[in-house]
Write a protein that holds these residues in place. Structure first.
Motif, PDB file in Angstrom:
ATOM      1  N   LYS A 151     -15.624 -75.080 -18.558  1.00 36.61           N
ATOM      2  CA  LYS A 151     -14.970 -75.720 -19.706  1.00 36.61           C
ATOM      3  C   LYS A 151     -14.428 -77.103 -19.336  1.00 36.61           C
ATOM      4  N   ASP A 152     -14.118 -77.868 -20.347  1.00 36.15           N
ATOM      5  CA  ASP A 152     -13.597 -79.228 -20.224  1.00 36.15           C
ATOM      6  C   ASP A 152     -12.078 -79.189 -20.034  1.00 36.15           C
ATOM      7  N   LYS A 211     -25.684 -87.403 -22.927  1.00 34.13           N
ATOM      8  CA  LYS A 211     -25.121 -86.056 -23.021  1.00 34.13           C
ATOM      9  C   LYS A 211     -25.488 -85.258 -21.768  1.00 34.13           C
ATOM     10  N   ASN A 251      -9.557 -82.367 -20.005  1.00 31.31           N
ATOM     11  CA  ASN A 251      -9.554 -83.301 -21.124  1.00 31.31           C
ATOM     12  C   ASN A 251      -8.126 -83.644 -21.531  1.00 31.31           C
ATOM     13  N   THR A 310      -6.913 -79.974 -27.490  1.00 31.98           N
ATOM     14  CA  THR A 310      -7.760 -79.195 -28.397  1.00 31.98           C
ATOM     15  C   THR A 310      -9.222 -79.164 -27.938  1.00 31.98           C
ATOM     16  N   LEU A 311      -9.592 -80.024 -26.988  1.00 28.82           N
ATOM     17  CA  LEU A 311     -10.975 -80.062 -26.499  1.00 28.82           C
ATOM     18  C   LEU A 311     -11.171 -79.335 -25.167  1.00 28.82           C
ATOM     19  N   ARG A 312     -10.117 -78.804 -24.614  1.00 28.91           N
ATOM     20  CA  ARG A 312     -10.205 -78.186 -23.288  1.00 28.91           C
ATOM     21  C   ARG A 312     -10.987 -76.878 -23.266  1.00 28.91           C
ATOM     22  N   ASP A 313     -11.236 -76.298 -24.417  1.00 27.44           N
ATOM     23  CA  ASP A 313     -11.971 -75.038 -24.465  1.00 27.44           C
ATOM     24  C   ASP A 313     -13.468 -75.248 -24.705  1.00 27.44           C
ATOM     25  N   ARG A 314     -13.908 -76.492 -24.837  1.00 26.92           N
ATOM     26  CA  ARG A 314     -15.343 -76.731 -25.064  1.00 26.92           C
ATOM     27  C   ARG A 314     -16.099 -76.681 -23.739  1.00 26.92           C
ATOM     28  N   ASP A 315     -17.358 -76.272 -23.822  1.00 27.41           N
ATOM     29  CA  ASP A 315     -18.214 -76.206 -22.636  1.00 27.41           C
ATOM     30  C   ASP A 315     -18.548 -77.613 -22.152  1.00 27.41           C
ATOM     31  N   ILE A 368     -21.657 -81.856 -23.534  1.00 27.04           N
ATOM     32  CA  ILE A 368     -20.686 -82.911 -23.844  1.00 27.04           C
ATOM     33  C   ILE A 368     -21.367 -84.276 -23.838  1.00 27.04           C
TER      34      ILE A 368
END
Length: 146
Positions: free
Chosen positions: A70-71, A54, A74, A78-83, A87
């Motif tokens: 952000k990602d 990680k 990706n 739906t995962l593009r807004d995660r930090d 990860i």
């Protein structure tokens, strides 16, 4: 008598320390610095037989707007807004030999792709990290932080 006991104790500690050093050379668990010191990845056992990793530190954790990176690349929208920080980028790696792990995956947040992955410990204690698609592989060398 005291001198003999002290010498035996010192030799025992030295021998035990060498054994631990040898064991550590076969363990990828720990904190690793990626190429260019862009990030640190913590690798741990995630099951009895597999290792995962990680992102736990970023050299540049904030974007130009001052918010967490952000990602954005990706493949899964739906995962593009995660930090990016936090990860899981390594998964499913199994030890296949002395100093070698294979059959895993590595996610690259710079292009949003997941690749087949294998890791191997180098003689100098660094970690060769390969990401492959079919027969085409790219390799990076990571260094142990702790």
């Amino acid at each position: 008598m005291r001198g003999l006991f002290g010498m035996v104790a010192a030799v025992s500690l030295l021998t035990a320390g060498q054994g631990l050093a040898a064991a550590d050379k076969q363990d990828i668990s720990g904190l690793w610095q990626t190429v260019g010191a862009k990030s640190h990845v913590r690798i741990d056992k995630c099951s009895a037989d597999t290792y995962c990793g990680k992102i736990v530190w970023l050299k540049e954790p904030l974007n130009d707007a001052g918010t967490p990176v952000k990602d954005i690349h990706n493949r899964n929208g739906t995962l593009r807004d995660r930090d990016i920080l936090g990860i899981d980028i390594l998964s499913g790696l199994e030890q296949v030999g002395e100093g070698r792990w294979d059959d895993g995956n590595i996610y690259n947040p710079e292009d949003g792709n997941t690749y087949g992955s294998e890791l191997s410990l180098n003689e100098d204690g660094s970690l060769a990290v390969k990401g492959c698609v079919l027969f085409f592989c790219k390799e990076q060398v990571w260094t142990r932080v702790e």
